[in-house]
Design a protein around this motif. Sequence first.
Motif, PDB file in Angstrom:
ATOM      1  N   LEU A  23       0.844  -1.204   0.000  1.00 45.71           N
ATOM      2  CA  LEU A  23       0.000   0.000   0.000  1.00 45.71           C
ATOM      3  C   LEU A  23       0.874   1.247   0.000  1.00 45.71           C
ATOM      4  O   LEU A  23       1.859   1.314   0.740  1.00 45.71           O
ATOM      5  CB  LEU A  23      -0.904   0.022   1.243  1.00 45.71           C
ATOM      6  CG  LEU A  23      -2.154  -0.853   1.200  1.00 45.71           C
ATOM      7  CD1 LEU A  23      -2.884  -0.765   2.531  1.00 45.71           C
ATOM      8  CD2 LEU A  23      -3.073  -0.435   0.068  1.00 45.71           C
ATOM      9  N   PRO A  24       0.513   2.232  -0.825  1.00 49.50           N
ATOM     10  CA  PRO A  24       1.291   3.473  -0.808  1.00 49.50           C
ATOM     11  C   PRO A  24       1.191   4.137   0.563  1.00 49.50           C
ATOM     12  O   PRO A  24       0.172   4.005   1.239  1.00 49.50           O
ATOM     13  CB  PRO A  24       0.624   4.347  -1.866  1.00 49.50           C
ATOM     14  CG  PRO A  24      -0.455   3.564  -2.490  1.00 49.50           C
ATOM     15  CD  PRO A  24      -0.631   2.284  -1.733  1.00 49.50           C
ATOM     16  N   SER A  25       2.253   4.812   0.983  1.00 48.20           N
ATOM     17  CA  SER A  25       2.181   5.421   2.312  1.00 48.20           C
ATOM     18  C   SER A  25       1.806   6.892   2.216  1.00 48.20           C
ATOM     19  O   SER A  25       1.957   7.536   1.169  1.00 48.20           O
ATOM     20  CB  SER A  25       3.493   5.226   3.072  1.00 48.20           C
ATOM     21  OG  SER A  25       4.453   6.090   2.573  1.00 48.20           O
ATOM     22  N   SER A  26       1.301   7.412   3.325  1.00 53.85           N
ATOM     23  CA  SER A  26       0.737   8.759   3.330  1.00 53.85           C
ATOM     24  C   SER A  26       1.791   9.836   3.078  1.00 53.85           C
ATOM     25  O   SER A  26       1.451  10.952   2.737  1.00 53.85           O
ATOM     26  CB  SER A  26       0.045   9.025   4.658  1.00 53.85           C
ATOM     27  OG  SER A  26       0.992   8.958   5.690  1.00 53.85           O
ATOM     28  N   ASP A  27       3.076   9.479   3.254  1.00 49.49           N
ATOM     29  CA  ASP A  27       4.099  10.500   2.980  1.00 49.49           C
ATOM     30  C   ASP A  27       4.883  10.197   1.701  1.00 49.49           C
ATOM     31  O   ASP A  27       5.957  10.753   1.480  1.00 49.49           O
ATOM     32  CB  ASP A  27       5.039  10.681   4.187  1.00 49.49           C
ATOM     33  CG  ASP A  27       5.768   9.395   4.547  1.00 49.49           C
ATOM     34  OD1 ASP A  27       5.543   8.377   3.854  1.00 49.49           O
ATOM     35  OD2 ASP A  27       6.556   9.413   5.501  1.00 49.49           O
ATOM     36  N   ALA A  28       4.301   9.330   0.864  1.00 42.75           N
ATOM     37  CA  ALA A  28       4.988   8.995  -0.393  1.00 42.75           C
ATOM     38  C   ALA A  28       5.064  10.214  -1.313  1.00 42.75           C
ATOM     39  O   ALA A  28       4.130  11.020  -1.351  1.00 42.75           O
ATOM     40  CB  ALA A  28       4.243   7.866  -1.096  1.00 42.75           C
ATOM     41  N   ASN A  29       6.195  10.324  -2.032  1.00 40.50           N
ATOM     42  CA  ASN A  29       6.292  11.415  -3.001  1.00 40.50           C
ATOM     43  C   ASN A  29       5.722  10.954  -4.351  1.00 40.50           C
ATOM     44  O   ASN A  29       5.355   9.797  -4.517  1.00 40.50           O
ATOM     45  CB  ASN A  29       7.729  11.939  -3.118  1.00 40.50           C
ATOM     46  CG  ASN A  29       8.674  10.877  -3.663  1.00 40.50           C
ATOM     47  OD1 ASN A  29       8.266   9.958  -4.365  1.00 40.50           O
ATOM     48  ND2 ASN A  29       9.947  11.010  -3.318  1.00 40.50           N
ATOM     49  N   PHE A  30       5.680  11.890  -5.298  1.00 40.42           N
ATOM     50  CA  PHE A  30       5.029  11.598  -6.567  1.00 40.42           C
ATOM     51  C   PHE A  30       5.688  10.426  -7.302  1.00 40.42           C
ATOM     52  O   PHE A  30       5.001   9.537  -7.813  1.00 40.42           O
ATOM     53  CB  PHE A  30       5.015  12.845  -7.470  1.00 40.42           C
ATOM     54  CG  PHE A  30       4.312  12.582  -8.755  1.00 40.42           C
ATOM     55  CD1 PHE A  30       2.931  12.624  -8.816  1.00 40.42           C
ATOM     56  CD2 PHE A  30       5.023  12.224  -9.887  1.00 40.42           C
ATOM     57  CE1 PHE A  30       2.265  12.322  -9.991  1.00 40.42           C
ATOM     58  CE2 PHE A  30       4.367  11.922 -11.063  1.00 40.42           C
ATOM     59  CZ  PHE A  30       2.983  11.980 -11.119  1.00 40.42           C
ATOM     60  N   THR A  31       7.020  10.409  -7.329  1.00 38.63           N
ATOM     61  CA  THR A  31       7.734   9.358  -8.066  1.00 38.63           C
ATOM     62  C   THR A  31       7.387   7.979  -7.505  1.00 38.63           C
ATOM     63  O   THR A  31       7.123   7.034  -8.258  1.00 38.63           O
ATOM     64  CB  THR A  31       9.258   9.583  -7.952  1.00 38.63           C
ATOM     65  OG1 THR A  31       9.521  10.952  -8.239  1.00 38.63           O
ATOM     66  CG2 THR A  31      10.034   8.698  -8.885  1.00 38.63           C
ATOM     67  N   THR A  32       7.374   7.888  -6.176  1.00 37.63           N
ATOM     68  CA  THR A  32       7.056   6.601  -5.542  1.00 37.63           C
ATOM     69  C   THR A  32       5.613   6.201  -5.842  1.00 37.63           C
ATOM     70  O   THR A  32       5.333   5.052  -6.209  1.00 37.63           O
ATOM     71  CB  THR A  32       7.244   6.708  -4.011  1.00 37.63           C
ATOM     72  OG1 THR A  32       8.577   7.138  -3.772  1.00 37.63           O
ATOM     73  CG2 THR A  32       6.997   5.387  -3.310  1.00 37.63           C
TER      74      THR A  32
END
Length: 186
Positions: A23-32
């Motif tokens: 699951l993507p995390s809430s502080d992921a940046n755009f690239t991630t």
Amino acid sequence: MWQVLTGRKDGRVSFASEAETDLPSSDANFTTLLSQFTSRGLDIIDLVTLSGAHTIGTGHCFMIANRIYNFTGNGDADPSLNPDYAKTLRTLCPISPNLTFTAEMDPQSSLSFDSHYFEALNQNKGFFQSDAALLTDTRSVQIVRILQVPSIFFARFGESMNRMGTIGVLTGGDGEIRKNCRVVNV
Ligand code: HEM
């Protein structure tokens, strides 16, 4: 409303650890975020459109505590956050919040499924860094603008939900049709 493909089976096992890594995390940046979506066959339009699901629901305050109180370690808020909204969030989410505290992800509109999430985002009122990250790429900025139009968002959301529903479909002998959707068949 949109038409969905039927017949998708449920798995027989689930691992909390897979949710942690997948699951993507809430502080992921755009690239991630984009690479997590593309690695599952979704594209940038799906990423922005599906983030629009944050038009409903709430997020836990502790997840944004750093963002509103101590972003760079100097007691500051994330500079990409609208200052008035940062103030509101500090009221809703007091410092060292109880772990159960939550706040609306789409300010003042979290109970209605609409395109207000994109309007708020355009005013730098994205709740999570992952929401705000959609304004850090020139292509996704354009998509955010377009999805402010309700009819476009509604139509695109159905398409992207269907595309998301094609991820990891279990075929052949894998998976099962559950008798009770919350538990594996015994
Ligand atoms: C783009 C990457 C995404 C990230 C980083 C993300 C992150 C999060 C986080 C951290 C929460 C709050 C959880 C909590 O505080 O308990 C949340 C809530 C939620 N997310 Fe996402 N999410 C993403 C994409 C999606 C997608 C694709 C959907 C559905 C299409 C979705 C639907 C929701 C909903 C409905 C809630 C509210 C749940 C509630 O009120 O209990 N999100 N998301």
